[in-house]
Design a protein around this motif. Sequence first.
Motif, PDB file in Angstrom:
ATOM      1  N   LEU A  66      68.257  73.768 100.111  1.00 51.35           N
ATOM      2  CA  LEU A  66      67.943  75.191 100.119  1.00 51.35           C
ATOM      3  C   LEU A  66      66.457  75.483 100.246  1.00 51.35           C
ATOM      4  O   LEU A  66      66.063  76.627 100.420  1.00 51.35           O
ATOM      5  N   SER A  67      65.605  74.462 100.143  1.00 52.51           N
ATOM      6  CA  SER A  67      64.165  74.688 100.145  1.00 52.51           C
ATOM      7  C   SER A  67      63.427  73.466 100.687  1.00 52.51           C
ATOM      8  O   SER A  67      63.931  72.348 100.641  1.00 52.51           O
ATOM      9  N   ASP A  68      62.223  73.710 101.201  1.00 54.00           N
ATOM     10  CA  ASP A  68      61.359  72.615 101.659  1.00 54.00           C
ATOM     11  C   ASP A  68      60.507  72.065 100.522  1.00 54.00           C
ATOM     12  O   ASP A  68      59.759  71.122 100.712  1.00 54.00           O
ATOM     13  N   HIS A  69      60.589  72.674  99.344  1.00 61.30           N
ATOM     14  CA  HIS A  69      59.799  72.250  98.194  1.00 61.30           C
ATOM     15  C   HIS A  69      60.536  71.173  97.403  1.00 61.30           C
ATOM     16  O   HIS A  69      61.759  71.092  97.436  1.00 61.30           O
ATOM     17  N   HIS A  70      59.768  70.371  96.683  1.00 62.11           N
ATOM     18  CA  HIS A  70      60.350  69.352  95.794  1.00 62.11           C
ATOM     19  C   HIS A  70      60.558  69.960  94.417  1.00 62.11           C
ATOM     20  O   HIS A  70      59.735  70.742  93.946  1.00 62.11           O
ATOM     21  N   PHE A  71      61.646  69.593  93.783  1.00 62.48           N
ATOM     22  CA  PHE A  71      61.965  70.089  92.455  1.00 62.48           C
ATOM     23  C   PHE A  71      62.051  68.933  91.484  1.00 62.48           C
ATOM     24  O   PHE A  71      62.486  67.844  91.850  1.00 62.48           O
ATOM     25  N   PRO A  72      61.660  69.140  90.225  1.00 61.52           N
ATOM     26  CA  PRO A  72      61.797  68.051  89.246  1.00 61.52           C
ATOM     27  C   PRO A  72      63.280  67.780  88.996  1.00 61.52           C
ATOM     28  O   PRO A  72      64.061  68.711  88.823  1.00 61.52           O
ATOM     29  N   PRO A  73      63.670  66.514  89.009  1.00 64.97           N
ATOM     30  CA  PRO A  73      65.070  66.202  88.770  1.00 64.97           C
ATOM     31  C   PRO A  73      65.448  66.411  87.300  1.00 64.97           C
ATOM     32  O   PRO A  73      64.625  66.256  86.409  1.00 64.97           O
ATOM     33  N   HIS A  74      66.695  66.758  87.073  1.00 65.42           N
ATOM     34  CA  HIS A  74      67.256  66.878  85.727  1.00 65.42           C
ATOM     35  C   HIS A  74      68.154  65.667  85.525  1.00 65.42           C
ATOM     36  O   HIS A  74      69.203  65.554  86.149  1.00 65.42           O
ATOM     37  N   LEU A  75      67.720  64.757  84.649  1.00 61.79           N
ATOM     38  CA  LEU A  75      68.394  63.470  84.497  1.00 61.79           C
ATOM     39  C   LEU A  75      69.209  63.410  83.212  1.00 61.79           C
ATOM     40  O   LEU A  75      68.705  63.751  82.147  1.00 61.79           O
ATOM     41  N   ASN A  76      70.445  62.945  83.330  1.00 63.32           N
ATOM     42  CA  ASN A  76      71.217  62.618  82.131  1.00 63.32           C
ATOM     43  C   ASN A  76      70.995  61.130  81.854  1.00 63.32           C
ATOM     44  O   ASN A  76      70.198  60.471  82.533  1.00 63.32           O
ATOM     45  N   VAL A  77      71.669  60.575  80.889  1.00 63.10           N
ATOM     46  CA  VAL A  77      71.441  59.173  80.508  1.00 63.10           C
ATOM     47  C   VAL A  77      71.741  58.237  81.679  1.00 63.10           C
ATOM     48  O   VAL A  77      70.975  57.312  81.971  1.00 63.10           O
ATOM     49  N   GLU A  78      72.838  58.480  82.380  1.00 63.72           N
ATOM     50  CA  GLU A  78      73.222  57.607  83.492  1.00 63.72           C
ATOM     51  C   GLU A  78      72.175  57.613  84.605  1.00 63.72           C
ATOM     52  O   GLU A  78      71.769  56.556  85.099  1.00 63.72           O
ATOM     53  N   THR A  79      71.706  58.799  85.006  1.00 66.29           N
ATOM     54  CA  THR A  79      70.718  58.863  86.082  1.00 66.29           C
ATOM     55  C   THR A  79      69.343  58.407  85.607  1.00 66.29           C
ATOM     56  O   THR A  79      68.578  57.839  86.385  1.00 66.29           O
ATOM     57  N   ALA A  80      69.026  58.597  84.338  1.00 64.36           N
ATOM     58  CA  ALA A  80      67.758  58.086  83.792  1.00 64.36           C
ATOM     59  C   ALA A  80      67.726  56.558  83.858  1.00 64.36           C
ATOM     60  O   ALA A  80      66.687  55.961  84.152  1.00 64.36           O
ATOM     61  N   LYS A  81      68.873  55.931  83.621  1.00 65.52           N
ATOM     62  CA  LYS A  81      68.948  54.464  83.730  1.00 65.52           C
ATOM     63  C   LYS A  81      68.668  54.011  85.157  1.00 65.52           C
ATOM     64  O   LYS A  81      68.035  52.977  85.377  1.00 65.52           O
ATOM     65  N   ARG A  82      69.117  54.787  86.139  1.00 67.43           N
ATOM     66  CA  ARG A  82      68.841  54.447  87.538  1.00 67.43           C
ATOM     67  C   ARG A  82      67.348  54.543  87.830  1.00 67.43           C
ATOM     68  O   ARG A  82      66.795  53.713  88.560  1.00 67.43           O
ATOM     69  N   VAL A  83      66.702  55.554  87.263  1.00 67.38           N
ATOM     70  CA  VAL A  83      65.253  55.700  87.444  1.00 67.38           C
ATOM     71  C   VAL A  83      64.539  54.504  86.821  1.00 67.38           C
ATOM     72  O   VAL A  83      63.634  53.922  87.426  1.00 67.38           O
ATOM     73  N   ILE A  84      64.949  54.124  85.619  1.00 68.48           N
ATOM     74  CA  ILE A  84      64.338  52.977  84.940  1.00 68.48           C
ATOM     75  C   ILE A  84      64.481  51.725  85.787  1.00 68.48           C
ATOM     76  O   ILE A  84      63.525  50.964  85.985  1.00 68.48           O
ATOM     77  N   LYS A  85      65.678  51.492  86.321  1.00 67.67           N
ATOM     78  CA  LYS A  85      65.922  50.298  87.142  1.00 67.67           C
ATOM     79  C   LYS A  85      65.045  50.318  88.395  1.00 67.67           C
ATOM     80  O   LYS A  85      64.447  49.299  88.755  1.00 67.67           O
ATOM     81  N   ALA A  86      64.956  51.475  89.044  1.00 64.58           N
ATOM     82  CA  ALA A  86      64.128  51.581  90.250  1.00 64.58           C
ATOM     83  C   ALA A  86      62.654  51.357  89.938  1.00 64.58           C
ATOM     84  O   ALA A  86      61.946  50.666  90.674  1.00 64.58           O
ATOM     85  N   LEU A  87      62.180  51.922  88.835  1.00 65.14           N
ATOM     86  CA  LEU A  87      60.781  51.727  88.445  1.00 65.14           C
ATOM     87  C   LEU A  87      60.507  50.269  88.077  1.00 65.14           C
ATOM     88  O   LEU A  87      59.435  49.737  88.370  1.00 65.14           O
ATOM     89  N   GLN A  88      61.483  49.612  87.461  1.00 61.92           N
ATOM     90  CA  GLN A  88      61.321  48.198  87.126  1.00 61.92           C
ATOM     91  C   GLN A  88      61.195  47.356  88.394  1.00 61.92           C
ATOM     92  O   GLN A  88      60.379  46.442  88.460  1.00 61.92           O
ATOM     93  N   GLU A  89      61.985  47.675  89.421  1.00 58.60           N
ATOM     94  CA  GLU A  89      61.856  46.967  90.704  1.00 58.60           C
ATOM     95  C   GLU A  89      60.467  47.156  91.282  1.00 58.60           C
ATOM     96  O   GLU A  89      59.856  46.205  91.771  1.00 58.60           O
ATOM     97  N   PHE A  90      59.957  48.380  91.228  1.00 58.46           N
ATOM     98  CA  PHE A  90      58.615  48.671  91.735  1.00 58.46           C
ATOM     99  C   PHE A  90      57.574  47.826  90.988  1.00 58.46           C
ATOM    100  O   PHE A  90      56.703  47.212  91.607  1.00 58.46           O
ATOM    101  N   VAL A  91      57.681  47.780  89.661  1.00 64.42           N
ATOM    102  CA  VAL A  91      56.730  47.015  88.848  1.00 64.42           C
ATOM    103  C   VAL A  91      56.793  45.537  89.211  1.00 64.42           C
ATOM    104  O   VAL A  91      55.768  44.891  89.394  1.00 64.42           O
ATOM    105  N   GLU A  92      57.988  44.999  89.328  1.00 61.68           N
ATOM    106  CA  GLU A  92      58.136  43.573  89.641  1.00 61.68           C
ATOM    107  C   GLU A  92      57.610  43.227  91.024  1.00 61.68           C
ATOM    108  O   GLU A  92      57.006  42.178  91.224  1.00 61.68           O
ATOM    109  N   GLU A  93      57.822  44.105  91.991  1.00 63.76           N
ATOM    110  CA  GLU A  93      57.345  43.846  93.346  1.00 63.76           C
ATOM    111  C   GLU A  93      55.833  43.961  93.475  1.00 63.76           C
ATOM    112  O   GLU A  93      55.234  43.385  94.389  1.00 63.76           O
TER     113      GLU A  93
END
Length: 95
Positions: A66-93
Amino acid sequence: MTLKQNLIWIKQQFYRKEDYKMAKKFNENGFRVYDEFKDVNGTQVRIEKSTLATEECVSIFGDTPLSDHHFPPHLNVETAKRVIKALQEFVEENS
């Protein structure tokens, strides 16, 4: 050596074992995309390598059609775990 054997040998020389576990994605500019998913509001969340040239960084985007702007995501526990996993991959790489 067959073509298949050559390709396997090349992969073994240039890729880490962790790369076989999870297929890697890249955006249209060639930057690594660590994960993509929808948050609790249906916003498309994308975690990718930052375009910042001065140091290794990661960006987290929340996009909606609906917009060209970025919005802050609203994370529940399940999606927060995905963010943690992705950030951990970034750190390791990049450590």
